[in-house]
Design a protein around this motif. Structure first.
Motif, PDB file in Angstrom:
ATOM      1  N   THR A  67     -11.233   1.853 -43.254  1.00  0.00           N
ATOM      2  CA  THR A  67     -11.122   2.155 -44.379  1.00  0.00           C
ATOM      3  C   THR A  67     -10.726   3.272 -45.013  1.00  0.00           C
ATOM      4  N   MET A  92      -9.708  -3.607 -45.821  1.00  0.00           N
ATOM      5  CA  MET A  92     -10.458  -3.005 -45.033  1.00  0.00           C
ATOM      6  C   MET A  92     -12.190  -2.434 -46.424  1.00  0.00           C
ATOM      7  N   ARG A  93     -11.964  -2.603 -46.989  1.00  0.00           N
ATOM      8  CA  ARG A  93     -12.794  -2.049 -48.468  1.00  0.00           C
ATOM      9  C   ARG A  93     -14.371  -2.956 -48.696  1.00  0.00           C
ATOM     10  N   LEU A 114     -15.512  -4.129 -45.149  1.00  0.00           N
ATOM     11  CA  LEU A 114     -16.705  -2.747 -44.900  1.00  0.00           C
ATOM     12  C   LEU A 114     -17.976  -2.990 -45.693  1.00  0.00           C
TER      13      LEU A 114
END
Ligand SMILES: *[C@@H]1O[C@H](CO)[C@@H](O)[C@H](O)[C@H]1NC(C)=O
Ligand SMILES: *[C@@H]1O[C@H](CO)[C@@H](O)[C@H](O)[C@H]1NC(C)=O
Ligand SMILES: *[C@@H]1O[C@H](CO)[C@@H](O)[C@H](O)[C@H]1NC(C)=O
Length: 979
Positions: free
Chosen positions: A818, A968-969, A972
């Protein structure tokens, strides 16, 4: 598909039980201690009591089960008759009962001392301990002559445990007819010998174990079912199999079988299911299959089968999967016509000619994508009302989309993308009110978007991009209640963006870029789901709507190349998820909004003379200068990157062309070979501990000795170097580096590395220094090497890595990734795999090899270039044709890493990619269980449920479509929330 198997599997076992029920009970009377009063006691409603012996055995078992089983509802009350306990069946006699069947699936059991108790139940015929956590079968109990159970046990189900026994440990059960060992780690030195012990075997299932060697043919009984999928069986399909004339189910898929499929199927006249998928089988589809009238499911996908597909293949079969072979020729005109045909998958072959015009009424799924099929789409394709899924993408189909498709009333997926279709999109498509996904992109379609599309009430994805559509966007489109992904980019669509957009509720991605849209940007919806809004390359004017910040999860906002004017709303500054703000080439003025100081955001505002970048303290000077420089850097990096790409590609080609060259390169110089000449070396780190310790000469001496190599990744070799002060560092040689800076310049290389050296994230391996020699580049890192994640999971260590460790590795890698994706100039990974993730300690992963490839802006075509990247098993499917490294591609690789952590399996095993295997099992909840590494998923309910949550995340990361993968954020965030 699974229905077919389910249909007869239970029937088969029940049949045996009924048939054989009497015999054991004749024996039973001869040795059971019959209570004296037995014959006299007769009660009408209640079952008679067990003998005292069996009652005490059952109480022993109960106390063990009650103490282990986490699910309280299964607890057995000792006051009741054990025959009344859940999972226990008894056989009633006039005065007493005897336990005949014990079924304890998914009870959280792991204490193998239960076998000692079970052994004493001499009347037991059926034992089901599937989906528990047994690791050891306590062979001593079985072998012991006092284990009476083994004399009569006919059915044993130990599937989905963590048993790593040898198959020969089960040799003491002569009466076994049904044996299910699937999803364990059973091994066998000699499968034929081990199976030869069972003289009555009718059903043997051992899917996904560690069985190797040839397909066994030693089974003595009248075999009905043989399931050996997901093992390491090799050799060819033996002719000996064809003497099991009563075989109904044969599953040899996902092994390493080679050679042709024997043409002997007339000997298996009762075969119902034949699964040969995922092997290396060659040759043609055997004609004798045509004589198996019972065959209803046949799958041989992912092999190397060649030759034509004959009409008889579908004569009896209902479900056919021959996808991903090398089948050629045309599809026979009656191939899809045979009665009863339900599903046909011929994706990814070399079939040519036309699609047959007549289809079976029962056909509901037809997949013909990725072939060379031409001519028109047959108008009669929808005469079959049952069609729900039609995929004809990636062919050479021509002509119009037939309006008759509107008759496919059940259609929920229609994919005609990437063909040569022309003409307009028929209005009748709007009648497909069950449609969820409609993909027509990459054709030559023209004319307007039918206004009837607003009738597609459950449509979620509409992709009409890269055509020549014109006219206006029908306002009804944004009234489709569930619409989440709308792609209209790359057409000639004109007119305004309908104001109805403000009523949209679930938009995730909206791309209207590269059209001829005019007017203002209307009020935006208040959806929190939207992550992409691209309105670039249109003729939009007016202001940027101030409520655009209501799209609070927006990650990419591209309004570039329009005629927008006025201020940039300061409310944009509240978009905390934004990673790319593209406002270039408009007439915007005023200050650029302020964002959070630590927001990893790339802003491009070039080509707006009136815009003042408030973050720059330059007294109102327009940002063009800065941005020009920015562009200049982009170009330099792009060229440098392209050169790196080319070199890496060249290295790959050389490596694959010549194993010898590769080996020489790989082994490094022999010990004592000359030390590389340093041209320049520079410390990047400011940390005085390192600046005083690192000695470049020592590093080069270490590199000259191949005994210092401790790790090789695809592009790099790592050496251990001991510095003069005694501390140890890692020196990484870039295997292809000679080409990097001979063609480019050392200066550029240095600058890139220095940018990377300034990254600070504990989950990223950041270089401390670099050295350029005459022919190579070296990077120096802290030596905190405790192996790679790959070593940890697959290094052959006997201890099983617990879930908390795996979860923390997953979180660490997600955090690192991230961070890298969120950098001002996002860092993408060329080679992201468990081999490039280093462990500082068991719980502290660090992403390595970050310098291999850098991309400036993945959302802009100027910042992308072609390369086939990564390690097999981690490469997303789209790289094959997009030839472009993307964040979504990295997300895919990360998904594979998650799957490795969840399953404990390597990214490729038995020639099958882990991601594909997991996706193939993900459809049904009960199969999802089987994906998990049962050695850890069974440890507690909390672990099990968190693993299932993480599995969902992993599966979304490895989605086939890059658009469908989360950023990706979000990955996560979901990982943090996984409970
Ligand atoms: C078995 O349980 C049922 C209720 O679940 C009860 O009605 C019945 O009496 C029980 N029989 C015996 C033998 O305990
Ligand atoms: C197949 O089943 C029939 C009928 O049950 C039986 O007679 C025959 O022996 C079986 N064949 C084999 C090879 O076991
Ligand atoms: C299949 O059966 C037909 C008769 O129905 C026979 O003529 C043919 O030889 C058989 N084919 C094979 C390969 O056994």
């Amino acid at each position: 598909m699974a229905m077919v198997e389910r249909r007869y599997a239970p029937c088969a076992s029940h049949g045996f039980f009924l048939l054989r029920l009497l015999l054991p009970f004749l024996l039973f009377f001869s040795f059971i201690d019959v209570p004296p009063a037995a014959a006299a006691t007769t009660t009408t409603t209640q079952s008679p009591p067990l003998t005292d012996t069996q009652k005490s055995i059952m109480n022993d078992i109960a106390s063990l089960v009650n103490s282990e089983s986490a699910s309280a509802n299964t607890s057995w009350n000792a006051a009741d008759n054990p025959c009344n306990w859940t999972g226990i069946s008894c056989r009633n006699f006039s005065s007493f009962s005897a336990v005949t069947s014990i079924s304890l699936p998914n009870y959280g059991l792991s204490d193998s001392s239960i076998f000692a108790h079970l052994c004493r139940l001499d009347t037991l015929q059926s034992l089901d301990l599937s989906r528990n956590s047994f690791t050891n079968l306590s062979v001593q109990f079985f072998a012991n002559s006092s284990c009476s159970m083994k004399k009569g046990l006919q059915s044993l189900n130990l599937s989905t445990n963590q048993l790593a026994n040898s198959l020969s440990d089960l040799s003491h059960f002569p009466q076994l007819e049904v044996l299910d060992l699937s999803f364990n780690s059973f091994a066998s030195r000699n499968l034929s010998a081990d199976l030869g012990y069972f003289h009555k075997l009718k059903s043997f299932k051992a899917s996904t174990n560690k069985l190797s060697g040839d397909v066994p043919t030693s089974m003595v009984g009248s075999l009905l079912e043989l399931v050996l999928s997901g093992n390491q069986l090799s050799g060819s399909i033996p002719l000996g199999l064809f003497r099991y004339e009563n075989l109904t189910l044969l599953d040899l898929s996902q092994n390493h079988l080679t050679g042709p499929v024997p043409d002997k199927f007339m000997s298996l006249p009762k075969l119902e299911t034949l699964l040969l998928s995922g092997n290396k089988l060659i040759g043609e589809i055997p004609a004798s299959l045509s004589n198996v009238t019972t065959l209803s499911r046949f799958a041989a996908n992912q092999n190397n089968l060649t030759g034509p597909i004959a009409s008889w293949i579908t004569k009896h079969v209902r479900m056919l999967d021959l996808s991903y072979n090398n089948l050629s020729g045309t599809i026979p005109s009656d191939f899809l016509l045979h009665q009863g045909l339900q599903s046909v998958d011929l994706t990814g072959n070399m079939l040519s000619g036309a699609i047959p015009g007549t289809l079976s009424q029962s056909l509901y799924r037809l997949r013909l994508g990725g072939n060379q099929l031409g001519e028109n789409i047959p108008v009669s394709v929808c005469d079959t009302l049952s069609m729900t899924s039609l995929e004809l993408d990636g062919n050479q189909l021509i002509g119009n989309i037939p309006p008759e498709l509107g008759g496919c009333k059940s259609l929920s997926l229609l994919n005609l993308a990437s063909n040569n279709l022309n003409g307009s999109v028929p209005d009748s498509i709007g009648k497909l009110d069950k449609l969820v996904v409609l993909k027509l992109q990459k054709n030559n379609l023209s004319g307007p978007i039918p206004s009837t599309f607003s009738d597609l009430k459950i449509l979620s994805t509409l992709n009409l991009s890269q055509n020549s559509l014109s006219g206006e966007i029908p306002s009804g489109i944004f009234e489709i209640p569930k619409l989440s992904n709308l792609y209209l980019q790359g057409n000639n669509i004109s007119g305004p963006i309908p104001i109805s957009i403000s009523s949209s509720k679930y938009l995730i991605e909206l791309n209207l870029g590269d059209n001829a849209l005019t007017g203002i940007i209307p009020t935006m919806p208040t959806t929190v789901t939207t992550s992409l809004l691209n309105l670039s390359h249109n003729h939009l004017n007016g202001h940027i709507p101030s409520n655009i910040n209501s799209l609070s999860e927006l990650e990419i906002l591209d309004l570039s190349h329009n005629y927008l004017s006025g201020d940039v709303p300061s409310s944009l500054g509240s978009l905390q998820s934004l990673t790319l703000l593209e406002l270039s080439y408009n007439n915007l003025s005023g200050p650029v909004p302020r964002f959070r100081p630590n927001q990893n955001l790339d802003i491009d505002v070039v080509g707006n003379p009136g815009l003042v970048n408030g973050t720059e303290n330059n007294n109102g000077t327009p940002t063009t200068d800065k941005k020009k420089r920015h562009y200049f850097i982009i170009i330099i990096f792009t060229i440098a990157g392209a050169l790196v790409g080319l070199c890496v590609l060249a290295v790959i080609i050389v490596m694959s062309l010549s194993k010898r060259v590769y080996r020489v390169e790989d082994e490094g110089l022999p010990a004592g070979e000359s030390v590389p000449q340093i041209i320049s070396g520079r410390l990047i780190t400011m940390n005085s501990i390192h600046t005083s310790a690192v000695d470049f000469m020592k590093a080069m001496e270490a590199v000259a000795n191949h005994q210092n190599i401790f790790l090789k990744t695809r592009f790099c070799t790592y050496y251990k170097a001991v510095m003069p002060n005694g501390s140890t560092y890692s020196v990484k040689k870039l295997n292809s580096s000679d080409k990097i800076f001979q063609i480019g310049s050392q200066e550029k290389f240095s600058r890139e590395i220095e940018v990377l050296g300034k990254l600070a994230n504990s989950n990223v391996m950041v270089p401390l220094a670099y050295i350029l020699s005459t022919d190579c580049a070296y990077l120096i890192y802290e030596h905190a090497h405790n192996g790679t994640v790959s070593d940890l999971l697959h290094g052959g260590k006997s201890e099983v890595i617990d879930w908390p460790s795996r979860y923390s590795i997953a979180l660490g890698v997600a955090q690192g990734l991230t961070f890298l994706h969120g950098c001002t100039q996002p860092v993408l990974l060329l080679d992201l795999s468990t081999r490039t993730i280093h462990l500082k300690s068991t719980n502290e992963p660090q992403i390595g090899d970050i310098e291999l490839y850098k991309i400036i802006d993945p959302s802009r075509s100027t910042g992308s270039f072609s390369i086939i990247a990564g390690t097999v098993g981690y490469i997303p499917p789209e790289y094959a044709y997009t030839m472009r490294l993307t964040m979504a591609g990295n997300v895919y690789s990360f998904g594979v890493i998650l799957l490795e952590l969840l399953t404990g399996k390597p990214s490729v095993s038995d020639g099958t990619e882990l991601a594909k295997w997991a996706l193939s099992l993900s459809g049904r909840p009960d199969q999802r269980e089987q994906i998990l590494d049962t050695r850890v998923s069974g440890t507690s309910i909390a672990v099990h449920s968190q693993m299932l949550s993480v599995l969902n995340i992993a599966l979304s990361c490895v989605a086939f479509s890059p658009d469908a993968r989360p950023k990706m954020r979000n990955v996560l965030r979901m990982l943090f929330n996984a409970k």
